[in-house]
Design a protein around this motif. Sequence first.
Motif, PDB file in Angstrom:
ATOM      1  N   GLY A 112      -7.409   5.723   6.855  1.00  0.00           N
ATOM      2  CA  GLY A 112      -7.342   4.413   7.488  1.00  0.00           C
ATOM      3  C   GLY A 112      -6.068   3.717   7.053  1.00  0.00           C
ATOM      4  N   VAL A 113      -5.328   3.194   8.021  1.00  0.00           N
ATOM      5  CA  VAL A 113      -4.125   2.415   7.730  1.00  0.00           C
ATOM      6  C   VAL A 113      -4.424   0.996   8.198  1.00  0.00           C
ATOM      7  CG1 VAL A 113      -1.664   2.120   8.124  1.00  0.00           C
ATOM      8  CG2 VAL A 113      -2.640   4.424   8.052  1.00  0.00           C
ATOM      9  N   MET A 114      -4.669   0.137   7.239  1.00  0.00           N
ATOM     10  CA  MET A 114      -4.981  -1.241   7.550  1.00  0.00           C
ATOM     11  C   MET A 114      -3.687  -2.038   7.535  1.00  0.00           C
ATOM     12  SD  MET A 114      -7.901  -3.402   5.679  1.00  0.00           S
ATOM     13  CE  MET A 114      -7.782  -5.166   5.754  1.00  0.00           C
ATOM     14  N   ILE A 115      -3.454  -2.787   8.619  1.00  0.00           N
ATOM     15  CA  ILE A 115      -2.238  -3.594   8.723  1.00  0.00           C
ATOM     16  C   ILE A 115      -2.611  -5.056   8.465  1.00  0.00           C
ATOM     17  CG2 ILE A 115      -0.247  -4.178  10.155  1.00  0.00           C
ATOM     18  CD1 ILE A 115      -0.593  -1.160   9.922  1.00  0.00           C
ATOM     19  N   VAL A 116      -1.903  -5.690   7.548  1.00  0.00           N
ATOM     20  CA  VAL A 116      -2.091  -7.123   7.279  1.00  0.00           C
ATOM     21  C   VAL A 116      -0.731  -7.803   7.364  1.00  0.00           C
ATOM     22  CG1 VAL A 116      -4.151  -6.797   5.824  1.00  0.00           C
ATOM     23  CG2 VAL A 116      -1.876  -6.858   4.765  1.00  0.00           C
ATOM     24  N   LEU A 153      -7.836   4.999   2.283  1.00  0.00           N
ATOM     25  CA  LEU A 153      -7.223   3.807   2.850  1.00  0.00           C
ATOM     26  C   LEU A 153      -5.832   3.600   2.276  1.00  0.00           C
ATOM     27  CD1 LEU A 153      -7.461   1.033   4.411  1.00  0.00           C
ATOM     28  CD2 LEU A 153      -8.438   0.110   2.291  1.00  0.00           C
ATOM     29  N   MET A 154      -4.926   3.139   3.126  1.00  0.00           N
ATOM     30  CA  MET A 154      -3.663   2.581   2.667  1.00  0.00           C
ATOM     31  C   MET A 154      -3.467   1.286   3.440  1.00  0.00           C
ATOM     32  SD  MET A 154      -0.673   4.995   4.311  1.00  0.00           S
ATOM     33  CE  MET A 154       0.697   3.909   4.629  1.00  0.00           C
ATOM     34  N   VAL A 155      -2.739   0.354   2.846  1.00  0.00           N
ATOM     35  CA  VAL A 155      -2.522  -0.945   3.469  1.00  0.00           C
ATOM     36  C   VAL A 155      -1.031  -1.155   3.676  1.00  0.00           C
ATOM     37  CG1 VAL A 155      -2.852  -3.438   3.273  1.00  0.00           C
ATOM     38  CG2 VAL A 155      -4.619  -1.874   2.413  1.00  0.00           C
ATOM     39  N   ILE A 156      -0.672  -1.507   4.897  1.00  0.00           N
ATOM     40  CA  ILE A 156       0.705  -1.850   5.223  1.00  0.00           C
ATOM     41  C   ILE A 156       0.771  -3.363   5.368  1.00  0.00           C
ATOM     42  CG2 ILE A 156       2.442  -1.772   7.055  1.00  0.00           C
ATOM     43  CD1 ILE A 156       1.814   1.171   7.416  1.00  0.00           C
ATOM     44  N   ALA A 157       1.608  -3.984   4.546  1.00  0.00           N
ATOM     45  CA  ALA A 157       1.808  -5.438   4.593  1.00  0.00           C
ATOM     46  C   ALA A 157       3.022  -5.702   5.474  1.00  0.00           C
ATOM     47  CB  ALA A 157       1.994  -5.987   3.186  1.00  0.00           C
ATOM     48  N   ASN A 158       2.752  -5.927   6.747  1.00  0.00           N
ATOM     49  CA  ASN A 158       3.797  -6.052   7.758  1.00  0.00           C
ATOM     50  C   ASN A 158       4.494  -7.417   7.696  1.00  0.00           C
ATOM     51  OD1 ASN A 158       5.324  -5.174   9.936  1.00  0.00           O
ATOM     52  ND2 ASN A 158       3.828  -5.839  11.453  1.00  0.00           N
ATOM     53  N   LYS A 159       5.652  -7.474   8.326  1.00  0.00           N
ATOM     54  CA  LYS A 159       6.461  -8.692   8.470  1.00  0.00           C
ATOM     55  C   LYS A 159       7.120  -9.124   7.157  1.00  0.00           C
ATOM     56  CE  LYS A 159       3.614  -9.963  12.399  1.00  0.00           C
ATOM     57  NZ  LYS A 159       2.992 -10.992  13.220  1.00  0.00           N
ATOM     58  N   SER A 160       7.423  -8.135   6.303  1.00  0.00           N
ATOM     59  CA  SER A 160       8.059  -8.443   5.009  1.00  0.00           C
ATOM     60  C   SER A 160       9.452  -9.039   5.190  1.00  0.00           C
ATOM     61  CB  SER A 160       8.111  -7.206   4.114  1.00  0.00           C
ATOM     62  OG  SER A 160       8.963  -6.225   4.669  1.00  0.00           O
ATOM     63  N   ASP A 161      10.088  -8.795   6.325  1.00  0.00           N
ATOM     64  CA  ASP A 161      11.414  -9.357   6.572  1.00  0.00           C
ATOM     65  C   ASP A 161      11.380 -10.878   6.732  1.00  0.00           C
ATOM     66  OD1 ASP A 161      10.048  -8.381   9.070  1.00  0.00           O
ATOM     67  OD2 ASP A 161      11.613  -9.602  10.007  1.00  0.00           O
ATOM     68  N   LYS A 162      10.186 -11.433   6.906  1.00  0.00           N
ATOM     69  CA  LYS A 162      10.032 -12.888   7.084  1.00  0.00           C
ATOM     70  C   LYS A 162       9.944 -13.626   5.744  1.00  0.00           C
ATOM     71  CE  LYS A 162       9.403 -12.212  11.542  1.00  0.00           C
ATOM     72  NZ  LYS A 162      10.537 -12.227  12.420  1.00  0.00           N
TER      73      LYS A 162
END
Length: 192
Positions: free
Chosen positions: A106-110, A134-143
């Motif tokens: 599972g790739v959970m996007i937050v 599970l792995m978690v991708i913390a998206n929008k880090s460029d912000k």
Amino acid sequence: MKAEFILSAAAERQFIRDDKAKIVFAGRSNVGKSSVINRLTGRKTLAKVGNSPGKTKFVNYFLIEDKFYFVDLPGYGYAKVSKGEKDRWAELIDGYFQEAGQITLGVMIVDIRHRPSRQDKTMAEYFQQTCLPLMVIANKSDKLKLSQIQHSLDCIRETLVLDPAVPLIPFSCEKGNGKEVAVGEIIKFIKK
């Protein structure tokens, strides 16, 4: 990365049931699941990206390198759709999660900019209770400023009660930051 769209499953009977690994992407509406898939595959238009939340309405399968699938689930939470449509999505997603063999990872996007929502916590709890990887991708880090990223990651790990072994990757669909790390983690699970 070779990637092709295979199927949009609107009902459980349409789920792909074969022996290929299935990397399942879950997250709230508008968090960027489709954009993450596009960035990971290097294909800008593989997964449909919309200007408004709720564009992913089915369980979408993408065959990667002829070896495994990326599976894009409908988003949860924000989408401005009818209650009937939300109920249909919930039933479809629940059916997907209940069927054995449908999830390799599972790739959970937050969204790295915000504390995870109640629905994010529920999703993380589900993975933990069922012992699904599970792995978690913390998206929008460029912000965020570079100095803010670690604090945000700590907040996400604490809020979701993630085991230290669960990969938590700062990611940017815009800039590509985190792509190599995320692909490396996915490959590890496929080879297990």
